[in-house]
Design a protein around this motif. Structure first.
Motif, short mmCIF file in Angstrom:
data_model
loop_
_atom_site.label_atom_id
_atom_site.label_comp_id
_atom_site.label_asym_id
_atom_site.label_seq_id
_atom_site.Cartn_x
_atom_site.Cartn_y
_atom_site.Cartn_z
N VAL A 290 -34.63 112.77 -43.51
CA VAL A 290 -34.19 112.93 -44.90
C VAL A 290 -35.39 112.67 -45.80
O VAL A 290 -35.96 111.59 -45.79
CB VAL A 290 -33.05 111.93 -45.24
N GLU A 291 -35.80 113.68 -46.57
CA GLU A 291 -36.92 113.55 -47.50
C GLU A 291 -36.37 113.35 -48.91
O GLU A 291 -35.55 114.14 -49.38
CB GLU A 291 -37.81 114.79 -47.45
N HIS A 292 -36.81 112.29 -49.57
CA HIS A 292 -36.35 111.95 -50.91
C HIS A 292 -37.39 112.37 -51.94
O HIS A 292 -38.57 112.12 -51.76
CB HIS A 292 -36.11 110.44 -51.01
N ARG A 293 -36.91 113.00 -53.01
CA ARG A 293 -37.77 113.42 -54.12
C ARG A 293 -37.15 113.02 -55.44
O ARG A 293 -35.94 112.86 -55.55
CB ARG A 293 -37.98 114.93 -54.09
N CYS A 294 -38.00 112.88 -56.46
CA CYS A 294 -37.53 112.58 -57.81
C CYS A 294 -36.95 113.86 -58.40
O CYS A 294 -37.62 114.90 -58.41
CB CYS A 294 -38.69 112.09 -58.66
N PRO A 295 -35.71 113.82 -58.91
CA PRO A 295 -35.13 115.04 -59.49
C PRO A 295 -35.78 115.42 -60.82
O PRO A 295 -35.71 116.57 -61.23
CB PRO A 295 -33.66 114.69 -59.68
N ALA A 296 -36.45 114.48 -61.47
CA ALA A 296 -37.08 114.76 -62.77
C ALA A 296 -38.43 115.45 -62.63
O ALA A 296 -38.69 116.47 -63.25
CB ALA A 296 -37.22 113.46 -63.57
N CYS A 297 -39.30 114.88 -61.77
CA CYS A 297 -40.67 115.43 -61.67
C CYS A 297 -40.98 116.02 -60.30
O CYS A 297 -42.08 116.50 -60.07
CB CYS A 297 -41.69 114.35 -62.02
N LYS A 298 -40.03 115.96 -59.36
CA LYS A 298 -40.14 116.52 -58.02
C LYS A 298 -41.17 115.80 -57.14
O LYS A 298 -41.59 116.32 -56.11
CB LYS A 298 -40.48 118.02 -58.05
N ALA A 299 -41.59 114.59 -57.51
CA ALA A 299 -42.55 113.83 -56.71
C ALA A 299 -41.88 113.36 -55.42
O ALA A 299 -40.70 113.00 -55.40
CB ALA A 299 -43.05 112.62 -57.49
N PHE A 300 -42.63 113.34 -54.34
CA PHE A 300 -42.15 112.85 -53.06
C PHE A 300 -42.04 111.32 -53.13
O PHE A 300 -42.98 110.64 -53.54
CB PHE A 300 -43.11 113.26 -51.94
N LEU A 301 -40.88 110.79 -52.73
CA LEU A 301 -40.66 109.34 -52.84
C LEU A 301 -40.55 108.64 -51.49
O LEU A 301 -40.75 107.43 -51.42
CB LEU A 301 -39.38 109.08 -53.65
N GLY A 302 -40.25 109.35 -50.44
CA GLY A 302 -40.17 108.71 -49.14
C GLY A 302 -39.36 109.53 -48.15
O GLY A 302 -38.70 110.50 -48.51
N THR A 303 -39.42 109.10 -46.89
CA THR A 303 -38.69 109.77 -45.82
C THR A 303 -37.91 108.75 -45.03
O THR A 303 -38.42 107.68 -44.70
CB THR A 303 -39.66 110.48 -44.85
N TYR A 304 -36.66 109.10 -44.73
CA TYR A 304 -35.86 108.32 -43.81
C TYR A 304 -35.89 109.06 -42.49
O TYR A 304 -35.44 110.20 -42.41
CB TYR A 304 -34.42 108.18 -44.32
N GLU A 305 -36.44 108.43 -41.45
CA GLU A 305 -36.56 109.08 -40.15
C GLU A 305 -35.35 108.76 -39.29
O GLU A 305 -34.97 107.61 -39.16
CB GLU A 305 -37.85 108.65 -39.46
N ARG A 306 -34.79 109.77 -38.70
CA ARG A 306 -33.64 109.61 -37.81
C ARG A 306 -34.12 109.19 -36.43
O ARG A 306 -35.13 109.53 -35.97
CB ARG A 306 -32.87 110.92 -37.69
#
Length: 77
Positions: free
Chosen positions: A61-77
């Motif tokens: 799961v890749e998390h991004r900021c909805p406002a500026c689209k910056a990458f915020l982190g990854t949750y690895e399964r």
């Protein structure tokens, strides 16, 4: 620097735009996903291997900021 994130959208402060946001999530296949699919195909379970790419259970799961689209982190399964 990535924020601590989980499998669901998470409320964080974006390191890029400094807004407090609920992350937007995208699911991405990882090396583990591809290896698991390969093993399933080797054992004759190709339909099951295809399902790995259609569901979120075996993808990161890749998390991004909805406002500026910056990458915020990854949750690895």
């Amino acid at each position: 620097m990535s924020a601590p994130v989980g499998p669901e959208p998470t409320v964080v402060t974006c390191h890029n735009c400094h807004k407090r946001v609920t992350t937007s999530v995208d699911y991405a296949a990882s090396t583990k996903t591809h290896l698991l699919a390969l093993l399933l195909c080797i054992f004759g379970l190709c339909p099951c291997a295809c399902c790995l790419y259609c569901t979120s259970c075996a993808r990161n799961v890749e998390h991004r900021c909805p406002a500026c689209k910056a990458f915020l982190g990854t949750y690895e399964r």
